[in-house]
Structures are given as C-alpha cells and as structure tokens.
Motif scaffolding. Structure first.
Motif, PDB file in Angstrom:
ATOM      1  N   GLU A 195      -1.754   3.827   0.291  1.00  0.00           N
ATOM      2  CA  GLU A 195      -2.087   4.102  -1.063  1.00  0.00           C
ATOM      3  C   GLU A 195      -1.543   3.362  -2.256  1.00  0.00           C
ATOM      4  OE1 GLU A 195      -3.820   7.533  -3.954  1.00  0.00           O
ATOM      5  OE2 GLU A 195      -2.642   8.049  -2.211  1.00  0.00           O
ATOM      6  N   PHE A 196      -2.466   2.322  -2.981  1.00  0.00           N
ATOM      7  CA  PHE A 196      -1.994   1.699  -4.188  1.00  0.00           C
ATOM      8  C   PHE A 196      -1.230   2.836  -5.075  1.00  0.00           C
ATOM      9  CE2 PHE A 196      -5.309  -1.609  -2.699  1.00  0.00           C
ATOM     10  CZ  PHE A 196      -4.481  -2.433  -2.330  1.00  0.00           C
ATOM     11  N   SER A 197      -0.135   2.303  -5.793  1.00  0.00           N
ATOM     12  CA  SER A 197       0.274   3.153  -6.672  1.00  0.00           C
ATOM     13  C   SER A 197      -0.236   2.983  -7.991  1.00  0.00           C
ATOM     14  CB  SER A 197       1.847   2.653  -6.817  1.00  0.00           C
ATOM     15  OG  SER A 197       2.069   1.393  -6.925  1.00  0.00           O
ATOM     16  N   LEU A 198      -0.964   1.845  -8.386  1.00  0.00           N
ATOM     17  CA  LEU A 198      -1.467   1.707  -9.568  1.00  0.00           C
ATOM     18  C   LEU A 198      -2.951   1.983  -9.614  1.00  0.00           C
ATOM     19  CD1 LEU A 198       0.071  -1.984 -10.481  1.00  0.00           C
ATOM     20  CD2 LEU A 198       0.622   0.357 -11.384  1.00  0.00           C
ATOM     21  N   PRO A 199      -3.603   2.666 -10.653  1.00  0.00           N
ATOM     22  CA  PRO A 199      -5.034   3.002 -10.607  1.00  0.00           C
ATOM     23  C   PRO A 199      -5.780   1.709 -10.641  1.00  0.00           C
ATOM     24  CG  PRO A 199      -3.870   3.759 -12.780  1.00  0.00           C
ATOM     25  CD  PRO A 199      -2.735   3.238 -11.673  1.00  0.00           C
ATOM     26  N   SER A 281       0.511  -6.388   1.156  1.00  0.00           N
ATOM     27  CA  SER A 281      -0.130  -6.888   2.081  1.00  0.00           C
ATOM     28  C   SER A 281      -1.607  -6.427   2.134  1.00  0.00           C
ATOM     29  CB  SER A 281       0.439  -6.277   3.562  1.00  0.00           C
ATOM     30  OG  SER A 281       1.895  -6.929   3.557  1.00  0.00           O
ATOM     31  N   HIS A 282      -1.851  -5.006   1.706  1.00  0.00           N
ATOM     32  CA  HIS A 282      -2.957  -4.775   1.697  1.00  0.00           C
ATOM     33  C   HIS A 282      -3.955  -5.431   0.356  1.00  0.00           C
ATOM     34  CE1 HIS A 282      -3.184  -1.069   4.342  1.00  0.00           C
ATOM     35  NE2 HIS A 282      -1.889  -1.400   4.439  1.00  0.00           N
ATOM     36  N   LEU A 283      -3.082  -5.785  -0.507  1.00  0.00           N
ATOM     37  CA  LEU A 283      -3.638  -6.259  -1.853  1.00  0.00           C
ATOM     38  C   LEU A 283      -4.416  -7.709  -1.354  1.00  0.00           C
ATOM     39  CD1 LEU A 283      -4.430  -6.539  -4.637  1.00  0.00           C
ATOM     40  CD2 LEU A 283      -2.178  -7.555  -5.181  1.00  0.00           C
ATOM     41  N   ILE A 284      -3.381  -8.715  -0.522  1.00  0.00           N
ATOM     42  CA  ILE A 284      -4.162  -9.794   0.022  1.00  0.00           C
ATOM     43  C   ILE A 284      -5.523  -9.454   0.819  1.00  0.00           C
ATOM     44  CG2 ILE A 284      -3.593 -11.543   1.515  1.00  0.00           C
ATOM     45  CD1 ILE A 284      -0.653 -11.431   1.278  1.00  0.00           C
TER      46      ILE A 284
END
Length: 380
Positions: A195-199, A281-284
C-alpha cells in the motif's frame, strides 16, 4: 578449493553501499542464506544511508557489519579511501573465502581492491557493462573497468556483457552469463502486496490519467542538462493536462534546485520524496512511460512492459535499446518533448516499445550466482 579457510563452510562476504547495489545483491544474499553449503557475511558501507536501509528492510536483510561511512560533503576520493581502509579491517577480522561486489560504485571499486590486495577472490556481479566513454557515466565507467581487471569471477548479465569482457582480455572460463538479479528482485517486490504510503500515490488506483514517471540524478546531468529536463517537464505538463507527471525528487540538492522551481506551480506534477523499493516497483508498474537517467530502471521497467526514454547520450545497457524497449534521447528540451509526445500521441509507437522483449533475464539469476560460488569454493 574444497573448503573454506576455516576448513568447514566457505564464507562469502557480500559488500555493498548504495540503494541500486542493495536491490541487486538482495536476491543473492537470500539465496546464500538458503544454501547450507555457504556462509554469507553481509557488509554495508552505507555510501547511501537512508535509501540503503529502506531496501534492506524490504528484503529483511540484517547486515553483519555496518561501516556507516556516509558523511556530509564527502568526495569520491574520501569515500574510496574510507572504503578501502575499513573493508581491509573487516577482511582481516572475518577472513572470507570470496568477496562479492555488484556493479560500479565507489564502494564496489574500493572493496574489490581491498580484497584483491589480500589475495581473496573477487566475484563481480553484473560484470561487463560498458558505455565506451570513460566520463559517462562518471565515475561508474572507470570503476567497473577497474574491477574487471582484478576480479576472479565475472557474473555477466547478458551475452553483450560477456563480449565486452572478452574484448578486455578476461579469460572465457572466468565469465558466467547468469542474467540480471534486478529481475529477481523486481518480480519478488511486485508480487508482494504494497500500500502506497503517500495519498497522492494511493489515488493512482482510481486515476484514469496516463502517468509519466521521471527520475533524475546522474552526476553528468547536473547543471544545464538538469534545467533542460525541468523545462521539458513543464512543457509536457502544460500541453498535456490529462497527463500526470510523478517526480521522486533525488536527495541531491543540486537536482532539486534545477527542477523544482520549474514545476512547483503545476497541478498535474507531483513531486515526492524518494519512496522505498517495494513502493517504487509498484510505482513503475502503475506508470505508462518512464523518463530517466538511471541505469537500473532501464532494466526494471522493460520487464513490466513500460517504455523507457533515457536522458543520456550513451548507455552501458545497449541490450534493451537493441530490443526496442529503451530509447536514448539525451537532455535537449525539445528532444525530450518530442519523444514523450510521440509515445503519448502515437499508439503504435507506444505498443512497439511496450511489447518489446526484455533481454535481462528470467528471475533466476541469484540461484545461478550461488551455483557459481559453490563451484568456485567447493561448497557442493
């Protein structure tokens, strides 16, 4: 060699200092930990402190030795001197049977020299990369060529890398083509739920806009080149209001000073602090196009089907360029705008890059590395 110096289990010391190194050695360390025939000793120099720690946490790696060499304002020579002297002390204490280094950082060069001077076999992971220009990337091109001269074993990611090593006079029997461990790490990270830490990043799941991921940090791009990149980002954001640009701002204040002022007032540009490896990795994976001067991302993004535009004039990773999934575009503002625009406007051009075959491996490179180490040290 039938056994380690202790006469029992051969000891393999893995030395690394930066986030990119950590990502690529992590699968090897995990494979060593799972192998009963070899004893790993994990040593970090912390050439990059915070970003290194993030990767170790993701892969649940606890270093045996932390030299914590990072210092404010450190120079390449001060880093090199500290690495050689401190690693020499660690080698004297632990007496490893082999030292594994990865890539081309100052940590790699210093640790390899320290091991070589003690007649300990150096195993070079990701060996054989060459840009052909000693000043680009700097100092990495020189570092990897230096290590190639003193390594006992060369773990090359591709046949191109093997050819480079043969051209440098490395004996064929000392070269093993294993693929790139970055694919092992990436597959492991993407398969883990994060889960991304940034909203702002969590909102990507419900955002239909196309995403351009931009990363910049190269030493040779500091100054005018970095300003050009910022100008291109501004133009793209302004002319494509349905495009979302995400820029994880590198910690180097010179990078931030060149780019941040040009994009800070744009609603569709998100500037964030660097995120840990699992999230990145998930952002890519959530992006559509990657614009970067990074080396590792040239390997990672293609394996996720993401076109990569490289902000450099040359690359030590030509395989993906030849395959068509990576394109060198330099740092001229108009060129950056034109190349990104083509991928945004031309669906065929986008598909051609996104569907190209990634040449960097199958995710089993770490296992092959450990097999080579066992062969070297007689572990089994």
């Amino acid at each position: 060699m039938s056994a380690g110096k202790s006469g029992i289990t051969p000891k393999v010391m893995v030395v690394y200092g930066t986030r990119p190194e950590a990502i690529k050695v992590a699968p090897v360390i995990k494979a060593l930990e799972a192998d009963p025939n070899l004893e790993p000793i994990v040593v970090v120099t912390a050439q990059h402190r915070e970003m290194l720690d993030q990767v170790n946490q993701v892969f649940e790696i606890e270093p045996d030795v932390d030299l914590n060499l990072m210092a404010h304002g450190q120079t390449l020579n001060s880093i090199a001197g500290s690495v050689i002297s401190k690693i020499d002390e660690v080698l004297a204490e632990h007496e490893p049977d082999a030292v594994v280094v990865q890539g081309d950082t100052t940590t790699v060069m210093g640790a390899a020299i320290a091991a070589f001077n003690r007649e300990i076999p150096v195993v070079h992971l990701e060996a054989g990369l060459r840009s052909g220009d000693i000043n680009s990337p700097f100092p990495e091109e020189a570092n990897r060529k230096i290590v190639s001269q003193i390594a006992r074993v060369h773990l090359a990611p591709t046949m191109v890398s093997r050819s480079n090593l043969l051209a440098d006079g490395v004996p064929e029997e000392n070269i093993h083509v294993i693929g790139n461990t970055v694919i092992d790490a990436l597959q492991w990270a993407v398969e883990r739920p994060v889960e991304f830490s940034l909203p702002e990043l969590r909102a990507l799941e419900s955002d239909d806009r196309r995403v351009l991921l931009v990363t910049t940090h190269r030493r040779e791009n500091l100054g005018d080149n970095m300003v050009n990149i910022g100008k291109a980002m501004r133009h793209l954001a302004t002319n494509y209001p349905d495009l979302l640009i995400i820029w994880p701002a590198h910690k180097n204040p010179k990078v931030r000073a060149s780019i941040a002022p040009q994009i800070e007032d744009l609603d569709n540009v998100i500037s964030i602090e660097p995120v840990e490896y699992g999230e990145f990795s998930h952002l890519i994976n959530a992006s559509d196009i990657v614009l970067t001067d990074s080396g590792g991302i040239q390997e990672e993004a293609p394996s996720l089907g993401k076109p990569v535009l490289v902000l450099r004039e040359n690359t030590e990773r030509p395989e993906a360029v030849d395959a068509g999934t990576v394109k060198l575009i330099g740092t001229a503002t108009e060129k950056i705008i034109a190349e990104v625009s083509q991928l945004l406007d031309d669906s065929k051009a986008y598909r051609d890059m996104a569907n190209a075959v990634n040449p960097y491996g199958d995710g089993h490179s770490a296992g092959r590395s450990v097999d080579v180490l066992n062969e070297l040290l007689g572990g089994r």
